[in-house]
Design a protein around this motif. Structure first.
Motif, PDB file in Angstrom:
ATOM      1  N   ASP A 134       0.871  -1.185   0.000  1.00 56.52           N
ATOM      2  CA  ASP A 134       0.000   0.000   0.000  1.00 56.52           C
ATOM      3  C   ASP A 134       0.902   1.227   0.000  1.00 56.52           C
ATOM      4  O   ASP A 134       1.964   1.217   0.632  1.00 56.52           O
ATOM      5  CB  ASP A 134      -0.906   0.016   1.250  1.00 56.52           C
ATOM      6  CG  ASP A 134      -2.088   0.970   1.076  1.00 56.52           C
ATOM      7  OD1 ASP A 134      -3.231   0.490   0.967  1.00 56.52           O
ATOM      8  OD2 ASP A 134      -1.866   2.206   1.016  1.00 56.52           O
ATOM      9  N   LYS A 146      -0.477   1.381   6.675  1.00 52.15           N
ATOM     10  CA  LYS A 146      -1.624   0.504   6.376  1.00 52.15           C
ATOM     11  C   LYS A 146      -1.137  -0.888   5.965  1.00 52.15           C
ATOM     12  O   LYS A 146      -1.689  -1.909   6.377  1.00 52.15           O
ATOM     13  CB  LYS A 146      -2.449   1.095   5.222  1.00 52.15           C
ATOM     14  CG  LYS A 146      -3.534   2.056   5.666  1.00 52.15           C
ATOM     15  CD  LYS A 146      -4.167   2.709   4.472  1.00 52.15           C
ATOM     16  CE  LYS A 146      -5.641   2.456   4.382  1.00 52.15           C
ATOM     17  NZ  LYS A 146      -6.264   3.240   3.289  1.00 52.15           N
ATOM     18  N   LYS A 194     -13.207  -3.924  -9.768  1.00 53.76           N
ATOM     19  CA  LYS A 194     -14.065  -2.994 -10.507  1.00 53.76           C
ATOM     20  C   LYS A 194     -14.084  -1.679  -9.772  1.00 53.76           C
ATOM     21  O   LYS A 194     -13.753  -1.682  -8.572  1.00 53.76           O
ATOM     22  CB  LYS A 194     -15.476  -3.544 -10.681  1.00 53.76           C
ATOM     23  CG  LYS A 194     -16.187  -4.024  -9.440  1.00 53.76           C
ATOM     24  CD  LYS A 194     -16.401  -3.139  -8.262  1.00 53.76           C
ATOM     25  CE  LYS A 194     -17.369  -1.980  -8.470  1.00 53.76           C
ATOM     26  NZ  LYS A 194     -17.568  -1.207  -7.155  1.00 53.76           N
TER      27      LYS A 194
HETATM   28  P1  NAD Z   1      -9.785   2.063  -0.149  1.00 52.77           P
HETATM   29  O1  NAD Z   1      -9.583   3.477  -0.549  1.00 52.77           O
HETATM   30  O2  NAD Z   1     -10.276   1.754   1.221  1.00 52.77           O
HETATM   31  O3  NAD Z   1      -8.421   1.250  -0.332  1.00 52.77           O
HETATM   32  C1  NAD Z   1      -7.582   1.381  -1.444  1.00 52.77           C
HETATM   33  C2  NAD Z   1      -6.141   1.351  -0.970  1.00 52.77           C
HETATM   34  O4  NAD Z   1      -5.296   1.304  -2.109  1.00 52.77           O
HETATM   35  C3  NAD Z   1      -5.718   2.573  -0.157  1.00 52.77           C
HETATM   36  O5  NAD Z   1      -5.226   2.168   1.105  1.00 52.77           O
HETATM   37  C4  NAD Z   1      -4.622   3.228  -1.011  1.00 52.77           C
HETATM   38  O6  NAD Z   1      -3.585   3.812  -0.231  1.00 52.77           O
HETATM   39  C5  NAD Z   1      -4.118   2.036  -1.809  1.00 52.77           C
HETATM   40  N1  NAD Z   1      -3.439   2.412  -3.067  1.00 52.77           N
HETATM   41  C6  NAD Z   1      -3.848   3.289  -4.022  1.00 52.77           C
HETATM   42  N2  NAD Z   1      -2.956   3.348  -5.028  1.00 52.77           N
HETATM   43  C7  NAD Z   1      -1.974   2.469  -4.727  1.00 52.77           C
HETATM   44  C8  NAD Z   1      -0.757   2.077  -5.373  1.00 52.77           C
HETATM   45  N3  NAD Z   1      -0.388   2.612  -6.531  1.00 52.77           N
HETATM   46  N4  NAD Z   1       0.031   1.165  -4.768  1.00 52.77           N
HETATM   47  C9  NAD Z   1      -0.340   0.631  -3.568  1.00 52.77           C
HETATM   48  N5  NAD Z   1      -1.451   0.972  -2.907  1.00 52.77           N
HETATM   49  C10 NAD Z   1      -2.276   1.868  -3.471  1.00 52.77           C
HETATM   50  O7  NAD Z   1     -10.741   1.428  -1.258  1.00 52.77           O
HETATM   51  P2  NAD Z   1     -11.773   0.197  -1.070  1.00 52.77           P
HETATM   52  O8  NAD Z   1     -13.039   0.717  -0.496  1.00 52.77           O
HETATM   53  O9  NAD Z   1     -11.090  -0.935  -0.430  1.00 52.77           O
HETATM   54  O10 NAD Z   1     -12.080  -0.140  -2.600  1.00 52.77           O
HETATM   55  C11 NAD Z   1     -11.123  -0.687  -3.470  1.00 52.77           C
HETATM   56  C12 NAD Z   1     -11.833  -1.125  -4.752  1.00 52.77           C
HETATM   57  O11 NAD Z   1     -12.716  -2.187  -4.423  1.00 52.77           O
HETATM   58  C13 NAD Z   1     -12.703  -0.017  -5.377  1.00 52.77           C
HETATM   59  O12 NAD Z   1     -12.486   0.002  -6.765  1.00 52.77           O
HETATM   60  C14 NAD Z   1     -14.133  -0.427  -5.045  1.00 52.77           C
HETATM   61  O13 NAD Z   1     -15.087  -0.068  -6.038  1.00 52.77           O
HETATM   62  C15 NAD Z   1     -13.994  -1.927  -4.995  1.00 52.77           C
HETATM   63  N6  NAD Z   1     -15.054  -2.573  -4.203  1.00 52.77           N
HETATM   64  C16 NAD Z   1     -15.635  -3.656  -4.746  1.00 52.77           C
HETATM   65  C17 NAD Z   1     -16.647  -4.315  -4.093  1.00 52.77           C
HETATM   66  C18 NAD Z   1     -17.254  -5.529  -4.749  1.00 52.77           C
HETATM   67  O14 NAD Z   1     -18.185  -6.117  -4.276  1.00 52.77           O
HETATM   68  N7  NAD Z   1     -16.714  -5.938  -5.882  1.00 52.77           N
HETATM   69  C19 NAD Z   1     -17.102  -3.856  -2.849  1.00 52.77           C
HETATM   70  C20 NAD Z   1     -16.457  -2.753  -2.292  1.00 52.77           C
HETATM   71  C21 NAD Z   1     -15.424  -2.110  -2.974  1.00 52.77           C
END
Ligand code: NAD
Ligand code: 89Y
Length: 340
Positions: A35, A40, A96
């Motif tokens: 991350d 984190k 997604k």
């Molecule tokens: P989030 O913001 O809580 O977590 C994303 C993490 O990625 C953050 O901690 C960020 O620091 C890290 N990050 C970003 N760019 C990075 C990089 N280049 N290298 C390393 N780390 C990096 O987001 P989330 O709520 O966990 O959602 C993530 C994805 O999951 C979204 O696209 C969301 O739409 C998807 N999602 C899908 C479902 C499903 O049912 N399919 C449900 C919820 C969320």
């Protein structure tokens, strides 16, 4: 059997479901997490007992031999992450929405194609038990010639967005976040789309984008799909996170109702089935069917890699669902039916 070694990128809200789901698969070990925020990554590493944590993807790939990567970051990061992973030829599963526009999604697909590297979008709704059960009954009962589908995701449970506060500021919200799943389900049950007509609404001023939409899709096989979603649909009990489906065919119909109840109507008879998700210790309502589907989606990713077959929701395939999303916005804006 030798375990495949994986890495997970993005240690935020939804990644907890991904890691717990990976732990259900015997032939897999997630050896690294990454991350941008190293605190984190470190916290995630200790909580889930992972060997290594990183804040740089390139450094992680230089230090370890990794068989696949699971990307659980938000859409605007996917092109840059895809550039790195495809350069190192690492088979990738990516959450997604695949990208924030079609042009970036196509760029990611062509990078992986050029490097002959498998790429799957983690499109998990079609891997939910109730929806798999629907598909199984349709095939078993030989329901043919579909003419109508209604696919609905309506709730008023803040848990559907309070963990994902980045959603508040999106100019395009519910279609991109949830519509993408529902359009994929339309393709899963009814085949490819020919056109879309959509009306968007905002019923919650915390959000910049639309919080409700209704789309009418004409499919290539002449059937019609209605897709609708809302975060302001008050019901007791609340319906989050259940997708409800009605499908009609030339020789019968089938409904997926609240609480995973499936009803088949065929030959003047009614038959009831149960599409409940399986139970695992870490799975609980109201996320149960989504959480369980993550295991099924991971399994499809790995099985397809092992058998060297293209994923059902490959990057290329997902562009068709994403195209419905962006044409849906275009339709609402222009107030007209848009050809796909
Ligand atoms: P989030 O913001 O809580 O977590 C994303 C993490 O990625 C953050 O901690 C960020 O620091 C890290 N990050 C970003 N760019 C990075 C990089 N280049 N290298 C390393 N780390 C990096 O987001 P989330 O709520 O966990 O959602 C993530 C994805 O999951 C979204 O696209 C969301 O739409 C998807 N999602 C899908 C479902 C499903 O049912 N399919 C449900 C919820 C969320
Ligand atoms: O982000 C959404 C998704 O992909 O599935 C459910 C969700 O978490 C909120 O509705």
């Amino acid at each position: 059997m030798k375990k495949l070694k994986g890495a997970l990128i993005g240690c935020g809200f939804f990644a907890e479901n991904h890691i717990l789901a990976w732990k259900e698969l015997r032939n897999i070990e997630i050896i690294c997490v990454c991350d941008l925020d190293i605190k984190k990554a470190n916290k995630f590493k200790s909580k889930f007992n992972i060997l290594h944590s990183y804040s740089s993807i390139e450094l992680m790939l230089k230090k370890h031999k990794i068989d696949f990567v699971d990307v659980v970051t938000t859409m605007e990061t996917h092109l840059n992450i895809g550039k790195i992973l495809s350069k190192y030829k690492i088979p990738t599963s990516i959450q997604k929405p695949f990208a924030e526009n079609l042009s970036n999604a196509k760029k990611i697909v062509s990078l992986y194609k050029k490097n002959k590297t498998p790429l799957m979008v983690h499109e998990n709704f079609r891997w939910q038990s109730p929806l798999l059960k629907l598909k199984e009954i349709i095939n078993k009962e030989q329901l043919t010639k579909p003419h109508y589908a209604k696919i609905s995701f309506r709730h008023a449970n803040p848990v559907g967005y309070t963990n994902q506060t980045y959603l508040y500021d999106l100019k395009e919200y519910l279609t991109l976040d949830v519509g993408i799943h529902l359009f994929d389900l339309s393709r899963f049950f009814m085949g490819e789309a020919k056109s879309i007509y959509t009306v968007n609404q905002n019923t919650n001023n915390k959000f910049k984008g639309e919080t409700d939409f209704i789309s009418l899709i004409r499919n290539k096989n002449k059937s019609i799909t209605i897709v609708d979603a809302s975060i302001s649909s008050i019901k007791k009990p609340d319906r989050f996170a259940q997708t409800l489906v009605n499908l009609e065919f030339s020789n019968g119909s089938i409904d997926l109702d609240y609480n995973y109840k499936i009803t088949l109507h065929k030959n003047n008879k009614k038959k009831i089935y149960n599409g409940k998700p399986k139970k695992y210790k870490w799975i609980s309502k109201p996320w149960d069917q989504i959480q369980e589907s993550v295991i099924n989606t991971h399994k499809h990713f790995i099985d397809s890699l092992i058998n060297r077959v293209k994923h059902d929701t490959s990057g290329e395939d997902n562009i068709k669902s994403l195209s419905l999303v962006f044409n849906s916005y275009k339709s609402d804006k222009l107030r007209k039916e848009i050809k796909i």
